[in-house]
Every structure is written in structure tokens, then in C-alpha cells.
Motif scaffolding. Sequence first.
Motif, PDB file in Angstrom:
ATOM      1  N   CYS A  30      41.977  42.928  25.415  1.00  0.00           N
ATOM      2  CA  CYS A  30      42.101  43.697  26.235  1.00  0.00           C
ATOM      3  C   CYS A  30      42.732  45.764  25.764  1.00  0.00           C
ATOM      4  O   CYS A  30      42.015  46.810  26.513  1.00  0.00           O
ATOM      5  CB  CYS A  30      43.463  43.139  27.546  1.00  0.00           C
ATOM      6  N   ASP A  43      37.937  37.896  41.138  1.00  0.00           N
ATOM      7  CA  ASP A  43      38.880  36.903  40.726  1.00  0.00           C
ATOM      8  C   ASP A  43      38.971  37.114  40.126  1.00  0.00           C
ATOM      9  O   ASP A  43      38.243  37.847  39.103  1.00  0.00           O
ATOM     10  CB  ASP A  43      38.391  35.481  40.741  1.00  0.00           C
ATOM     11  N   TYR A  44      40.900  37.225  38.942  1.00  0.00           N
ATOM     12  CA  TYR A  44      40.684  37.238  37.910  1.00  0.00           C
ATOM     13  C   TYR A  44      41.615  36.088  37.206  1.00  0.00           C
ATOM     14  O   TYR A  44      41.385  35.129  38.097  1.00  0.00           O
ATOM     15  CB  TYR A  44      42.148  38.600  38.237  1.00  0.00           C
ATOM     16  N   ALA A  65      39.366  44.841  32.670  1.00  0.00           N
ATOM     17  CA  ALA A  65      40.711  43.953  32.573  1.00  0.00           C
ATOM     18  C   ALA A  65      41.599  45.484  33.387  1.00  0.00           C
ATOM     19  O   ALA A  65      41.450  46.180  33.010  1.00  0.00           O
ATOM     20  CB  ALA A  65      40.900  43.697  31.302  1.00  0.00           C
ATOM     21  N   TRP A 125      48.239  41.093  31.997  1.00  0.00           N
ATOM     22  CA  TRP A 125      46.560  41.537  31.828  1.00  0.00           C
ATOM     23  C   TRP A 125      46.123  40.671  32.861  1.00  0.00           C
ATOM     24  O   TRP A 125      46.075  39.194  32.915  1.00  0.00           O
ATOM     25  CB  TRP A 125      46.071  41.370  30.975  1.00  0.00           C
ATOM     26  N   LEU A 126      45.299  41.102  33.628  1.00  0.00           N
ATOM     27  CA  LEU A 126      44.002  40.582  34.803  1.00  0.00           C
ATOM     28  C   LEU A 126      42.446  40.701  34.763  1.00  0.00           C
ATOM     29  O   LEU A 126      42.466  41.653  34.242  1.00  0.00           O
ATOM     30  CB  LEU A 126      44.580  41.024  36.025  1.00  0.00           C
ATOM     31  N   LEU A 127      41.864  39.872  34.112  1.00  0.00           N
ATOM     32  CA  LEU A 127      40.133  39.530  33.455  1.00  0.00           C
ATOM     33  C   LEU A 127      39.896  39.260  34.209  1.00  0.00           C
ATOM     34  O   LEU A 127      39.770  37.947  34.876  1.00  0.00           O
ATOM     35  CB  LEU A 127      39.937  39.029  32.204  1.00  0.00           C
ATOM     36  N   PRO A 128      38.299  39.553  34.918  1.00  0.00           N
ATOM     37  CA  PRO A 128      37.580  39.213  35.782  1.00  0.00           C
ATOM     38  C   PRO A 128      36.881  37.891  35.636  1.00  0.00           C
ATOM     39  O   PRO A 128      37.282  37.570  33.990  1.00  0.00           O
ATOM     40  CB  PRO A 128      36.705  39.887  35.672  1.00  0.00           C
ATOM     41  N   LYS A 129      37.031  36.893  35.890  1.00  0.00           N
ATOM     42  CA  LYS A 129      36.677  35.257  36.437  1.00  0.00           C
ATOM     43  C   LYS A 129      35.308  35.231  35.191  1.00  0.00           C
ATOM     44  O   LYS A 129      34.899  34.456  34.604  1.00  0.00           O
ATOM     45  CB  LYS A 129      36.896  34.688  37.259  1.00  0.00           C
ATOM     46  N   THR A 168      43.733  34.801  33.623  1.00  0.00           N
ATOM     47  CA  THR A 168      45.339  35.688  33.433  1.00  0.00           C
ATOM     48  C   THR A 168      44.948  35.838  31.639  1.00  0.00           C
ATOM     49  O   THR A 168      43.776  34.965  31.450  1.00  0.00           O
ATOM     50  CB  THR A 168      46.725  35.028  33.217  1.00  0.00           C
TER      51      THR A 168
END
Length: 66
Positions: free
Chosen positions: A24, A2-3, A32, A39-43, A5
Motif C-alpha cells: 500500500c 467493497d473494501y 487502496a 488502509w482499505l483495499l478493493p476486495k 482491511t
Amino acid sequence: MDYMTLKEASEKWGVSSRQVNYYCVEGRIPGAVKMAGVWLLPKEIAKPADRRYKKQVKNENENSVG
């Protein structure tokens, strides 16, 4: 995986989305990825340490009266 924002991360960590963007770009957030300009970061990732401040360790004798 899951990512989240930049906006979601900034709200979670209590910093601006611009600061998360710096994290990032500097590669300080493992996992990331940038997809289509976003940018998508791990939750489950924790906030990186803020390098602008050094941790201050108080000496136990500083607070004693005498």
C-alpha cells in the motif's frame, strides 16, 4: 465498491499484514485508500507480484537426459 482491511488481505494472499502494508505504501495496489489511519483495499484486487524473487524459466533442455 467493497473494501477489505490489511488483515483480510493478508489472510487471502497468504502473506503478513506488514507485507500488505508495504504494498500500500509503495502504491502497488490500485484503489487502496487510507482512511482514519486504516488502509482499505478493493476486495477484487489481485495480489501484486513479489519483487524479492525473479521468475525462473527453465530451459526445456535442462531436464533431458542424454
